[in-house]
Scaffold this active site. Structure first.
Site, PDB file in Angstrom:
ATOM      1  CG  ASP A 185      47.211 112.200 -25.379  1.00 29.85           C
ATOM      2  OD1 ASP A 185      46.898 112.625 -24.248  1.00 29.85           O
ATOM      3  OD2 ASP A 185      47.849 111.143 -25.551  1.00 29.85           O
ATOM      4  CG  ASP A 320      48.376 123.303 -11.522  1.00 31.41           C
ATOM      5  OD1 ASP A 320      49.417 123.785 -11.048  1.00 31.41           O
ATOM      6  OD2 ASP A 320      48.368 122.272 -12.214  1.00 31.41           O
TER       7      ASP A 320
HETATM    8  P1  AMP Z   1      48.701 117.431 -13.972  1.00 33.16           P
HETATM    9  O1  AMP Z   1      50.185 117.400 -13.914  1.00 33.16           O
HETATM   10  O2  AMP Z   1      48.074 116.117 -14.330  1.00 33.16           O
HETATM   11  O3  AMP Z   1      48.079 118.051 -12.770  1.00 33.16           O
HETATM   12  O4  AMP Z   1      48.342 118.357 -15.219  1.00 33.16           O
HETATM   13  C1  AMP Z   1      48.755 119.680 -15.348  1.00 33.16           C
HETATM   14  C2  AMP Z   1      48.016 120.312 -16.486  1.00 33.16           C
HETATM   15  O5  AMP Z   1      48.300 119.632 -17.705  1.00 33.16           O
HETATM   16  C3  AMP Z   1      46.515 120.295 -16.362  1.00 33.16           C
HETATM   17  O6  AMP Z   1      46.052 121.469 -16.944  1.00 33.16           O
HETATM   18  C4  AMP Z   1      46.113 119.084 -17.156  1.00 33.16           C
HETATM   19  O7  AMP Z   1      44.794 119.140 -17.612  1.00 33.16           O
HETATM   20  C5  AMP Z   1      47.112 119.134 -18.290  1.00 33.16           C
HETATM   21  N1  AMP Z   1      47.377 117.810 -18.877  1.00 33.16           N
HETATM   22  C6  AMP Z   1      48.106 116.817 -18.331  1.00 33.16           C
HETATM   23  N2  AMP Z   1      48.131 115.752 -19.151  1.00 33.16           N
HETATM   24  C7  AMP Z   1      47.412 116.069 -20.247  1.00 33.16           C
HETATM   25  C8  AMP Z   1      47.069 115.388 -21.460  1.00 33.16           C
HETATM   26  N3  AMP Z   1      47.483 114.163 -21.714  1.00 33.16           N
HETATM   27  N4  AMP Z   1      46.310 116.044 -22.345  1.00 33.16           N
HETATM   28  C9  AMP Z   1      45.887 117.298 -22.114  1.00 33.16           C
HETATM   29  N5  AMP Z   1      46.168 117.993 -21.010  1.00 33.16           N
HETATM   30  C10 AMP Z   1      46.924 117.394 -20.076  1.00 33.16           C
HETATM   31 MG    MG Z   2      46.571 118.809 -12.048  1.00 31.87          MG
END
Ligand code: AMP
Ligand code: MG
Length: 536
Positions: A185, A320
């Site tokens: 979201d 990432d």
């Molecule tokens: P993270 O685990 O926070 O490093 O996120 C991993 C990937 O998921 C990244 O590409 C983030 O931008 C995406 N992501 C995580 N949470 C959300 C969210 N609520 N809405 C959109 N993308 C998300």
């Molecule tokens: Mg991340």
């Protein structure tokens, strides 16, 4: 190409302009920058005349040709231009880092009282010179290639070059959907944002390379989350952290280009990163990619050794989330160990315990092997071979840094062939440090330790004590402390977020307010079964 930047800015202007007040922050794209004299108060004056630039990120690369904001597979670019989505409800300022405002962003702390500031840090106003971007990257998640990820809820709102000549990239996290949002979201909830705000600042003051956080705001917009992935979906509130790093590029930034065969862009991005962030590498050096790799290998080893020296588990060590500048980024379900345990896993979503604290060094090696895979098309056979040798040196480098840090923690000076053993002995038995004195081998270890201290040349107990208290923190952001601050913040009491932000600026110094709050004590009983998941 001038139109590339102005066109989307102009298109977006209609919706952004409606949100702008009469004064300051979002002049029309071709308006001149306001003079400080035109602004009423000191903080206001600084913010009014303050500007970002996105040019240095837009000029070197092709930008995503599609400028509508919908989820898709993006190709042949590094960034998509996309504007933050402002919250619909009221927003409140939870906390700021005065150090970041004053010493990185050149702003007087009084700006925090301005409504313009609140709108800026909540993504409702676009600062002069800013063209918000979402970065296209991929990554290996929990060991497997995950394809396109990208900034799914973050907007890189521009670069600020401060009075010291430092170049900082500013990012809003939780600021709405982008082409990379996949099923998300685009939002971040208050609990995870409090944790990121506090921990990134805390890590900085522990001396560990990290992104920084300037501010944290919370809205009244509903954000729905299944916090423990057990079907219990609850309403939470959307929040935004304004975070900063010298660069937000990650291993996954390069991986996606290699995976999609965009080798020209891979070379351009790599040259850009080297030129901007690796000044000791000459751009005309034919071995520059090798040198770059060698630096990332040693700096990543260094970073992980530093994490280990304070008992920090990142929680989601995917490629990432591994910075090419080897700084700690993307704080999610991280945790500090309450007592020593190499099997400590901060993230309850990590069923396989892949990223337990004792695995971090080897996961670092895996991630660097993925970086090497991404670089391979740019290396000749000889360089490829040398790169493999560099990677083989990672373990030794890591252990030498780890040993160095633990020797400092133990107050050891000089070299002794048994130092590794002394440290390993201390850590091997999973000694809960709080119960150290009760351990059956404690007196044996102390005898060895005292003997070793005798070989410290020109040392004294007083000198050693002083050294040791400056490297062994009295306060770290334990899970229960963050949780306590989050619970209060959920009822709009932001006092503990602010207290922790203050206390953690001096982690090595005894502070009365911190002692009263119990921050140097064992975790309270209620915190025993606290859990943190990936949900954020
Ligand atoms: P993270 O685990 O926070 O490093 O996120 C991993 C990937 O998921 C990244 O590409 C983030 O931008 C995406 N992501 C995580 N949470 C959300 C969210 N609520 N809405 C959109 N993308 C998300
Ligand atoms: Mg991340």
């Amino acid at each position: 190409m001038w139109w590339r930047r102005w066109l989307p800015a102009c298109l977006a202007w209609g919706c952004v302009a409606a949100l702008c007040g009469s004064r300051g922050l979002c002049p029309a794209p071709n308006a001149s920058r306001p003079e400080p004299g035109q602004c009423p108060r000191r903080g206001a004056a600084e913010l009014c005349a303050w500007a970002l630039s996105s040019d240095s990120l837009l000029d070197p690369f092709p930008v995503d040709v599609i400028q509508e904001n919908y989820v898709r597979n993006v190709k042949n670019c590094i960034f998509s231009i996309v504007y933050p989505t402002p919250f619909k409800s009221r927003v409140r300022l939870v906390a700021v880092s005065e150090d970041v405002l004053e010493n990185i962003l050149d702003l007087d702390v009084s700006v925090k009282g301005l409504s313009d500031f609140l709108e800026f840090v909540s993504g409702a106003k676009v600062i002069f010179g800013s063209v918000p971007l979402a970065h296209r990257y991929g990554g290996h998640q929990f060991g497997s290639w995950a394809g396109q990820l990208g900034d799914g809820r973050a907007h890189l709102i521009g670069v600020y070059t401060n009075r010291h000549g430092e170049r900082w990239e500013l990012q809003l996290k939780g600021s709405g959907k982008t082409p990379y949002s996949r099923n998300g979201d685009g939002r971040a909830v208050l609990r995870s944002s409090v944790r990121e705000f506090l921990c990134s600042e805390a890590m900085h003051y522990l001396g560990i390379p990290t992104s920084r956080a300037a501010s944290l705001i919370v809205s009244d917009d509903d954000v729905w989350r299944d916090q423990f992935y057990n079907g219990n979906i609850k309403k939470e509130r959307g929040a935004i952290v304004l975070r900063l790093a010298k660069s937000w590029f990650r291993i996954g930034s390069l991986e996606i280009l290699t995976h999609s065969g965009e080798l020209d862009l891979l070379r351009r991005l790599l040259d850009f990163i080297i030129q901007e962030h690796f000044p000791s590498i000459a751009m005309n050096d034919s071995n520059r990619y090798l040198e770059f790799f060698s630096t990332v290998v040693s700096e990543t080893a260094n970073l992980i050794a530093m994490w280990m020296s304070v008992g920090f588990a990142h929680g989601v060590c995917n490629t990432d989330n591994f910075s090419l500048l080897s700084i700690t980024i993307d704080y999610g379900p991280f945790g500090f160990m309450d007592s020593y345990d190499p099997n400590f896993v901060p993230n309850t979503s990590d069923d396989e315990r892949k990223y337990k604290i004792g695995n971090q060094a080897s996961v670092g090696l895996f991630n660097l092997s993925k970086l090497l895979q991404a670089l391979k098309p740019l290396l000749d056979p000889r360089q490829n071979q040398l790169a493999s040798q560099i990677l083989e040196g990672y373990g030794e480098y890591y252990y030498s840094r780890f040993t160095e840090l633990f020797k400092t923690k133990l107050g050891l000076l000089g070299e002794n062939e048994n130092d590794n053993f002394l440290i390993a002995f201390l850590l091997k038995e999973f000694w809960a440090l709080q119960d150290l004195g009760k351990h059956k081998l404690f007196s044996e270890w102390v005898t060895m330790y005292l003997l070793r201290l005798n070989s410290n040349k020109g040392d004294s107990d007083t000198k050693r004590r002083t050294r040791m208290t400056t490297v062994n923190p009295r306060y770290i952001l334990r899970n229960w402390m963050a949780e306590s601050a989050v619970q209060k913040a959920n009822s709009n009491d932001f006092s503990e977020v602010q207290l922790l932000e203050q206390v953690l600026q001096h982690p090595f110094q005894r502070q009365e307010a911190a002692e009263r709050a119990g921050y140097s004590l064992h975790p309270p009983a209620w915190a025993k079964h606290l859990k943190v998941s990936c949900s954020s």
